[in-house]
Scaffold this motif. Structure first.
Motif, short mmCIF file in Angstrom:
data_model
loop_
_atom_site.label_atom_id
_atom_site.label_comp_id
_atom_site.label_asym_id
_atom_site.label_seq_id
_atom_site.Cartn_x
_atom_site.Cartn_y
_atom_site.Cartn_z
N TRP A 93 0.83 -1.22 0.00
CA TRP A 93 0.00 0.00 0.00
C TRP A 93 0.85 1.27 0.00
N ASP A 94 2.14 1.13 0.38
CA ASP A 94 3.02 2.30 0.30
C ASP A 94 3.17 2.78 -1.14
N TYR A 95 2.93 1.86 -2.06
CA TYR A 95 3.03 2.20 -3.49
C TYR A 95 1.65 2.17 -4.17
N ASP A 96 0.61 2.24 -3.36
CA ASP A 96 -0.76 2.15 -3.89
C ASP A 96 -0.98 0.85 -4.65
N LEU A 97 -0.40 -0.21 -4.13
CA LEU A 97 -0.54 -1.52 -4.78
C LEU A 97 -1.27 -2.51 -3.87
N PHE A 104 3.41 -7.96 -5.32
CA PHE A 104 4.43 -7.05 -4.78
C PHE A 104 5.41 -7.81 -3.90
N GLU A 143 8.97 -0.10 -12.20
CA GLU A 143 8.11 1.07 -12.00
C GLU A 143 8.31 1.68 -10.61
N ILE A 144 8.24 0.86 -9.58
CA ILE A 144 8.23 1.45 -8.23
C ILE A 144 9.61 1.91 -7.79
N TRP A 145 10.66 1.29 -8.30
CA TRP A 145 12.00 1.69 -7.88
C TRP A 145 12.75 2.48 -8.96
N GLU A 254 9.28 4.57 2.30
CA GLU A 254 9.69 3.91 1.06
C GLU A 254 10.86 4.63 0.40
N ALA A 258 14.02 2.39 -0.30
CA ALA A 258 14.17 2.01 -1.71
C ALA A 258 15.43 2.58 -2.34
#
Lengths: 484, 412
Positions: A93-97, A104, A143-145, A254, A258
């Motif tokens: 959820w930190d990445y809206d996932l 994830f 995408e997230i990193w 994050e 990250a």
């Protein structure tokens, strides 16, 4: 001089050649197929193994080159590296996932495993695992990193971080460091203990600790002066010093977790008071730490131990490590055929199918996979069945189940019932062929009599489909099915 | 009963519920009270700080002392550290102190959570042997779920058949009812056909177990797990095996009810429940050490729930032993980050059937464990370690004791 040294070297007692009883050719083919492909051999492959047992090794070696082997390596290494967990310091959820929690967690946890599997299956020296100038990333991680893919592809591809972190293979992956998280006072020591265990098979944490009086007053000073503390910290702290760019001081952020922090690289001097080194070899950061680990004499023997244990599925003895590793020259893929042809691999020892093997084997054989909202139940702990089926969750369970147990038996029953119904719905079954396919054993007359009697009895109470499913369920719940 | 005896009874007997374990076994065939005891392990994950509540450190030079805390005496004149912010824990000590045995100054010789946990539960830093709960729990042929892990660790060693996990979201009861996941519209197997399938599976395993195949030993273990499952399925009808998460943490009251139900029905002998601190914030307080006090208060509430649930199960209450532990303690002094680092000396709390209340051991002037006399609990020459705790638990369970139990903890 050399002779004098050799004379002082403690010799390993010569092992008397004891013949290790081997499993049958079809069962050996089944074992290798489940290990390397995660699936059962086809009946044609079993027929061939039965007719020409001498051809098995060539078939097995061919499987090492198939893409499925890479997937299997990820899972096998996962049982040792314990990164396929369901809790990280940063959550989906930190990445809206939040609707992709499983994807994830597996993406993060598999990053170092994918890199290791890539090194093996592409035939590179194992030392690349701590020296590669790239990682493996899927689109979610890219995408997230903010990783840059080095090649095209929709799955896991080589990629690079864009935060100026040094390149040191798995030592530069968020996935490894998120699993082996650190904090303000631990200062990467836990991470060093982890890589020591994983890469040179030296378990620093198993050493007994008996704190002296000085530890009661000043812990930070004691780790450098108290002999009881120095036993471990003399090895831990210099290696931890090389990882200060990965040191995190803010929880639940994050951005903090990250990204690499080059501005912290030199803080080791202030907080640890030691120069970076790996067991006395000076290093300057993660890159040279990786090189020092790869040059450590234990690195090669540890590779033999880890991969042998992954495939033989039990701890190996020192003598076995020596004999199995005789042909190892630093490239795991080149050596694996020797391991797979060894008497230890084909020994009459029972290994239990992992939850993931159960899933992939039945998916391929029956078309059934147990999922919930698209998530494979056999690979999931929270609400799933991985732990209950005897799998390794990497946190509470660190090793695979070795003997049948109640919950595992129950999971296999429910899984078997569903897979059997799935097959039965597709048409009538050939009992003897399914016996051969699922168990790699030809049914005896007694087996056939009993199974046909069951079929007839159920048919009298129900219909053909139910009777077929009943027989298949019995085979999938058979002791020889869960064993391999 | 041996397997051969079973086989001579024909296929039906292979799965006949009641041949093994069950209440009848618990009530009749057991030798003495030690055989009948059941054990609840409540594990505080992350390393608690006993100094906050259990081991006063007011006189330890340099030791951190919580502002507003004071020495108090609970039931049975049991000393503890009281604080106005911990009313539930204070209530627990006042109401039940006379039952409690506190073990202080136990050295768990590691500073890593994982190694300490292994040491605490097995006496070894690399757990090859099963942990105490697994050893105590007994054979699945006596109880189908010998060691029921509601939540938390288990080192099963070579006895993994004894350890049964409920599942983080109660998967086990759902599996038993065949109501897991996308299965709400699952076609259940007809009970009569199910019985035929079960019998066939057992028959095949029995045949293999009786053969000279390398699979024989495995088939025997498989047969026993099938039998255990059959027994559980026959007894689990109507049993509550629930768990829940009403807020940010577990519903411990439901956990206790589930466990005591299984103890009461003769399904289990041991249980493990993990306490991860208030709202799962954890006990590993390298920073924000004030979380320890909050966690202890939450633990106090959990313990009061435990005692209330114990009263609802009188037959369990009279043979229940509760063991409350954490894998390590915390350093006497605060670190530079406002927390406390790991410390190899810790405490444990035990109470229940066969446990002699009182205090065993203590800390010296620098916060390290004092050597004790195992027979009196006072000063002596023995350095307390997890092995002593393990031997004590094995002794309480009538298990095989290889070392020296702490006699001072055993009620004569």
């Amino acid at each position: 001089m050399i002779w004098a040294l050799l004379a002082c070297t403690p010799a390993i007692a010569p092992v008397e050649a004891v013949e290790i009883p081997q499993i049958s050719a079809p069962r050996l083919l089944r074992r290798a197929s489940l290990d390397l492909r995660g699936t059962l051999p086809s009946t044609a492959e079993l027929d061939s193994a039965e007719a020409q047992p001498e051809g098995i090794q060539a078939t097995i070696e061919q499987w090492l080159l198939e893409p499925a082997f890479q997937e299997r390596l990820v899972l096998m290494l996962g049982e040792q590296w314990h990164t396929r967990v369901e809790a990280f310091p940063i959550e989906a959820w930190d990445y809206d996932l939040e609707d992709q929690e499983y994807a994830f967690e597996r993406a993060v946890g598999e990053e170092p495993l994918r890199l290791a599997a890539h090194v093996v299956t592409t035939g590179q020296p194992w030392s690349e695992v701590v020296q590669a100038d790239y990682t493996l990333a899927n689109p979610m991680l890219q995408e997230i990193w903010g990783l840059e893919a080095l090649e095209s592809g929709s799955g896991w591809v080589r990629a690079q971080y864009q935060d100026d972190r040094p390149h040191a293979g798995v030592l530069s992956t968020n996935g490894l460091w998120w699993r082996y998280n650190t904090d303000v006072s631990n200062m990467n020591r836990r991470r060093v203990a982890a890589i020591s265990r994983l890469l040179v098979c030296h378990d620093l944490l198993s050493r007994p600790v008996s704190l002296g009086e000085s530890a009661s007053e000043d812990v930070e000073n004691a780790v450098q002066t108290d002999p009881a503390c120095m036993t471990c910290h003399a090895a831990l702290d210099p290696a931890a010093a090389a990882l200060f760019g990965f040191w995190t001081v803010i929880e639940y952020s994050e951005i903090e977790h990250a990204n690499y922090h080059p501005e912290r690289e030199l803080l080791y001097d202030r907080y640890l008071g030691v120069e970076p080194a790996w067991h006395g070899v000076p290093v300057s950061g993660p890159e040279s730490l990786g090189q020092a680990i790869a040059a450590d004499p234990r690195f090669d023997t540890c590779a033999v131990q880890r991969f042998s244990e992954a495939l033989i599925r039990r701890p190996i003895t020192r003598e076995e490590q020596v004999s199995l590793g005789a042909g190892y020259e630093g490239v795991v893929l080149d050596w694996l055929p020797d391991l797979l042809a060894s008497p230890q691999y084909g020994a009459q020892e029972v290994r239990l199918l992992t939850p993931q093997q159960l899933d992939s084997a039945l998916l391929q054989a029956t078309g059934f996979s147990w999922t919930q909202d698209g998530t494979p139940m056999m690979d999931l702990d929270s609400g799933g069945l991985r732990q209950l089926a005897g799998g390794v969750d990497g946190e509470q369970v660190k090793g695979p189940q070795q003997v049948p147990g109640l919950t595992r038996t129950l999971v296999i029953q429910r899984l078997g019932e569903r897979a059997a119904r799935s097959v039965a719905a597709q048409g009538s079954i050939d009992i003897a062929q399914w016996h051969w396919r699922l168990l790699a054993e030809r049914p005896t007359d007694q087996d056939m009599d009993a199974l046909e009697a069951l079929h007839s009895t159920v048919l009298a109470q129900s219909d053909v489909q139910t009777a077929d499913a009943a027989v298949l369920t019995v085979l999938m719940r058979d002791a020889a099915f869960e064993a391999y | 009963m041996r397997r051969r005896d079973l086989l001579s009874g024909g296929v039906a007997s292979l799965l006949l519920p009641g041949l093994f374990g069950s209440k009848a076994h618990a009530a009749g065939a057991l030798q003495d009270s030690a055989d009948e005891r059941c054990f609840l392990f409540l594990y505080a994950e992350g390393g608690w700080d006993p100094a906050v509540t259990l081991t006063p450190m007011f006189d330890t030079p340099g030791a951190w002392v919580e502002e507003g805390s004071r020495l108090e005496y609970g039931g049975g004149d049991l000393p503890y550290v009281d604080h106005f912010s911990r009313p539930a824990l204070g209530e627990f000590f006042r109401q039940y102190g006379a039952e409690l045995a506190l073990l202080h100054g136990m050295e768990v010789p590691s500073i890593s959570h994982e190694s300490c946990l292994r040491l605490l539960l097995t006496g070894q830093s690399q757990a090859l042997d099963p942990d105490w709960p697994t050893q105590i729990s007994g054979s699945p042929q006596d109880r189908p779920m010998p060691h029921l892990v509601i939540d938390g660790p288990a080192f099963a060693g070579n006895m993994s058949e004894r350890v049964v996990r409920l599942g983080s979201e109660g998967q086990l009861p759902l599996l038993l009812k065949d109501r897991l996941a996308d299965d709400l519209d699952n076609d259940k197997v007809d009970p009569q056909i199910q019985a035929l399938i079960d019998a066939s599976v057992a028959q095949r395993s029995a045949s293999r177990a009786d053969s000279s195949s390398y699979l024989a030993g495995h088939a025997q273990a498989h047969l026993e797990s099938v039998q255990g499952l059959s027994l559980l399925q026959s007894q689990a009808q109507g049993l509550s095996l629930n768990q829940g998460y009403p807020g940010c943490t577990r519903d411990y009251e439901t956990d206790f009810e589930t466990l005591f139900t299984c103890f009461d029905a003769g399904l289990s002998r041991c249980g493990m429940i993990r306490h991860k601190g208030w709202c799962n914030q954890g006990w590993d307080t390298h920073q924000l050490h004030e979380r320890q006090g909050i966690n202890w208060e939450d633990m106090g509430e959990v313990l009061l729930e435990l005692m209330a649930m114990r009263d609802r199960f009188p037959s369990v209450k009279e043979r229940l032993v509760v063991v409350v532990v954490s894998e390590m303690g915390r350093h006497p002094r605060l670190n530079n980050w406002g927390g406390k680092d790991h410390w190899t000396w810790t405490s444990a709390m035990l109470f229940g059937d066969g446990v002699q209340p009182g205090v065993v051991g203590g800390l010296d002037e620098i916060g390290q464990g004092r050597n004790v006399d195992l027979s009196t609990g006072g000063s002596g020459s023995v350095r307390l370690g997890p092995q002593h705790l393990g031997d004590t638990l094995l002794s309480l369970s009538a298990g095989q004791v290889t070392g020296t139990p702490i006699q001072a903890l055993l009620r004569s």
